[in-house]
Scaffold this motif. Structure first.
Motif, short mmCIF file in Angstrom:
data_model
loop_
_atom_site.label_atom_id
_atom_site.label_comp_id
_atom_site.label_asym_id
_atom_site.label_seq_id
_atom_site.Cartn_x
_atom_site.Cartn_y
_atom_site.Cartn_z
N PHE A 185 -2.52 1.10 5.27
CA PHE A 185 -2.05 1.16 3.89
C PHE A 185 -1.17 -0.03 3.63
CE2 PHE A 185 1.06 3.04 0.74
CZ PHE A 185 0.18 3.01 -0.34
N ASN A 186 -1.41 -0.78 2.53
CA ASN A 186 -0.64 -1.99 2.24
C ASN A 186 0.32 -1.80 1.06
OD1 ASN A 186 -2.35 -1.94 0.03
ND2 ASN A 186 -2.98 -4.08 0.20
N ASN A 187 0.68 -0.55 0.81
CA ASN A 187 1.58 -0.17 -0.29
C ASN A 187 0.91 -0.28 -1.66
OD1 ASN A 187 3.91 0.50 1.26
ND2 ASN A 187 4.30 -1.69 1.55
N LYS A 188 -0.38 -0.63 -1.67
CA LYS A 188 -1.16 -0.61 -2.91
C LYS A 188 -2.44 0.19 -2.74
CE LYS A 188 -1.69 -4.99 -3.60
NZ LYS A 188 -2.09 -6.27 -4.26
N ASP A 189 -3.18 -0.12 -1.68
CA ASP A 189 -4.48 0.50 -1.43
C ASP A 189 -4.57 0.98 0.02
OD1 ASP A 189 -5.80 -0.20 -4.07
OD2 ASP A 189 -5.32 -2.22 -3.32
N GLU B 277 -0.40 -8.23 0.75
CA GLU B 277 -1.56 -9.12 0.64
C GLU B 277 -2.23 -9.42 1.97
OE1 GLU B 277 -2.80 -10.17 -2.28
OE2 GLU B 277 -1.28 -8.88 -3.21
N GLU B 278 -1.46 -9.42 3.06
CA GLU B 278 -1.97 -9.92 4.33
C GLU B 278 -2.10 -8.81 5.36
OE1 GLU B 278 -0.28 -14.32 4.77
OE2 GLU B 278 1.29 -12.86 4.24
N GLY B 279 -3.30 -8.72 5.97
CA GLY B 279 -3.55 -7.69 6.95
C GLY B 279 -4.47 -8.17 8.05
N ILE B 280 -4.59 -7.35 9.11
CA ILE B 280 -5.34 -7.73 10.29
C ILE B 280 -6.08 -6.52 10.84
CG2 ILE B 280 -3.27 -7.34 11.72
CD1 ILE B 280 -4.31 -9.42 13.68
N ALA B 281 -7.26 -6.76 11.39
CA ALA B 281 -7.99 -5.75 12.15
C ALA B 281 -8.48 -6.41 13.43
CB ALA B 281 -9.16 -5.19 11.35
N ILE B 282 -8.54 -5.64 14.52
CA ILE B 282 -8.95 -6.20 15.80
C ILE B 282 -10.02 -5.33 16.44
CG2 ILE B 282 -6.72 -7.34 16.15
CD1 ILE B 282 -7.48 -4.44 18.39
N ASP C 245 -5.67 -11.69 0.73
CA ASP C 245 -5.74 -11.41 -0.71
C ASP C 245 -5.74 -9.91 -1.01
OD1 ASP C 245 -8.24 -10.66 0.14
OD2 ASP C 245 -9.35 -11.99 -1.19
N GLY C 246 -4.92 -9.17 -0.27
CA GLY C 246 -4.79 -7.75 -0.54
C GLY C 246 -5.95 -6.91 -0.07
N GLY C 247 -6.75 -7.43 0.84
CA GLY C 247 -7.85 -6.67 1.40
C GLY C 247 -9.16 -6.80 0.67
N ASN C 248 -9.24 -7.68 -0.32
CA ASN C 248 -10.49 -7.86 -1.06
C ASN C 248 -11.52 -8.64 -0.26
OD1 ASN C 248 -9.82 -6.52 -3.59
ND2 ASN C 248 -8.34 -8.18 -3.88
N THR C 249 -11.05 -9.61 0.54
CA THR C 249 -11.95 -10.35 1.42
C THR C 249 -11.31 -10.44 2.81
OG1 THR C 249 -10.97 -12.50 0.81
CG2 THR C 249 -12.88 -11.73 -0.46
#
Length: 365
Positions: free
Chosen positions: A104-108, A157-162, A177-181
């Motif tokens: 959760f990024n505090n928006k989506d 805006e910034e996230g990571i998956a491994i 960009d907030g998880g859009n791309t």
């Protein structure tokens, strides 16, 4: 005469100042000593909030006091604060998707499937039910070896998956960009992986983030470290057990930029407790074994209890729940109840998920 009085009162004022300074020193010394006393939790209440024997849940989020989960067979659901429940089934080309991670990024809200095709869904709030249910596919990876294990965000805006290695290095994808791309890092931008290095998709806790700093724990017992939100990386070795494919680090957490803890072992030998718990106090550069040959045994998740100065931790797995109040040096077994993962609401209440249920855990001294 006046000179003597001046000398007397001057010395008196000087002595008063000295006394005041000494009182201030004593006061703040006492305050420092009394500032924090770890609790001695000895009791825990477990209350089931979702019971469904078809579920295997390893990814949960607490948002606005609602509990969100992503699970096997495409199951996504919400336990609402008012006692209601929302259930949805995600499929791709008529095939149910298995989820093991969420963030959760505090928006989506984002949920990610575990294996090929690797899919990330962005889920936005539906005001009608005041819950996150509107979904959109924002990432798909069709690599035949794709297997993703965990995800997290640094900020809105910034996230990571491994995920596991695919072409000679760990799979790391990042959004700015907030998880859009989402974009996958090249192997040239990452430390060289060991053979078949990956992460265990056991509890969605392979990533720890504090500020811009990031730690990723792998099956090879190594810690990938980035000081700048995934732009540059280093890798550190640890002494955790890691000789077999089923051994390594299953979960990692950091309380602050220096103090971290990781746990694991071998899920096929859940009663073993040799070299399965490690701790750092220098930001992950070096690690030491703790509670060697002592419980807890194999555990799939470890988390610091919030606002407890890095002293109190809970470790959880399908063989039970354990608690430490001395930064992991010693542990107390609280329950034989089995779960896969845990998230804290505050310093006394957490939610745990596992096979067939999500439960509310309340901790007491």
């Amino acid at each position: 005469m006046f000179a003597k009085l001046f000398y007397f009162y001057g010395n008196l004022n000087f002595m008063k100042q000295i006394a005041f300074v000494l009182l201030v020193i004593v006061f703040f010394s006492c305050k420092q000593e009394d500032k924090f006393v770890p609790r001695n939790i000895s009791r825990m209440w477990i209350k089931d909030i979702i019971v469904d024997t078809t579920l295997s849940i390893r990814a949960i989020e607490i948002i606005d006091k609602n509990i969100y989960y992503a699970a096997n067979e495409g199951n996504f659901g919400i336990s609402l604060e008012d006692g209601g429940r929302v259930i949805d089934i995600y499929t791709k080309d008529s095939v149910a998707i298995s989820f093991r991670s969420s963030a959760f990024n505090n928006k989506d809200l984002f949920i990610m499937s575990v294996e090929t095709p690797a899919l990330i869904y962005k889920i936005s709030k539906e005001e009608r039910v005041n819950a996150f249910i509107n979904h959109k596919l924002v990432y798909q990876e069709n690599h035949p070896k794709a297997f993703y294990d965990s995800m997290d965000f640094w900020n809105n805006e910034e996230g990571i998956a491994i995920g596991d290695s695919t072409d000679g290095c760990l799979s790391v994808i990042i959004t700015r960009d907030g998880g859009n791309t989402w974009n996958k890092l090249l192997c040239d931008d990452l430390p060289k992986g060991t053979e078949n290095e990956g992460a265990f998709a056991a509890s969605d806790t392979n990533i720890a983030i504090v500020g811009d700093k990031t730690w990723v724990a792998t099956t090879a017992g190594r810690i990938y470290y980035s000081p700048d939100k995934g732009k540059t990386w280093d890798v550190f070795e640890t002494p955790i057990v890691k000789e077999k494919d089923t051994e390594g680090i299953y979960s990692i957490d950091f309380y602050d930029e220096l103090n971290g803890f990781a746990i694991g072992g071998d899920y096929t030998k859940p009663d073993d407790n040799a070299a399965n718990k490690i701790r750092t106090s220098d930001g992950g550069k070096t690690w030491e074994l703790v509670a060697q040959n002592k419980n807890p045994n194999y555990r799939s998740c470890v988390q610091y209890i919030p606002n407890r100065k890095g002293k109190e931790l809970v470790a959880i797995g399908f063989k039970g729940i354990d608690y430490s109040n001395d930064s992991g040096t010693t542990w107390k077994h609280l329950s034989d109840e089995g779960f896969y993962t845990i998230r804290f609401l505050n310093d006394s209440v957490a939610y745990a998920a596992g096979t067939g249920r999500i439960s509310k855990l309340t901790f007491r001294e």
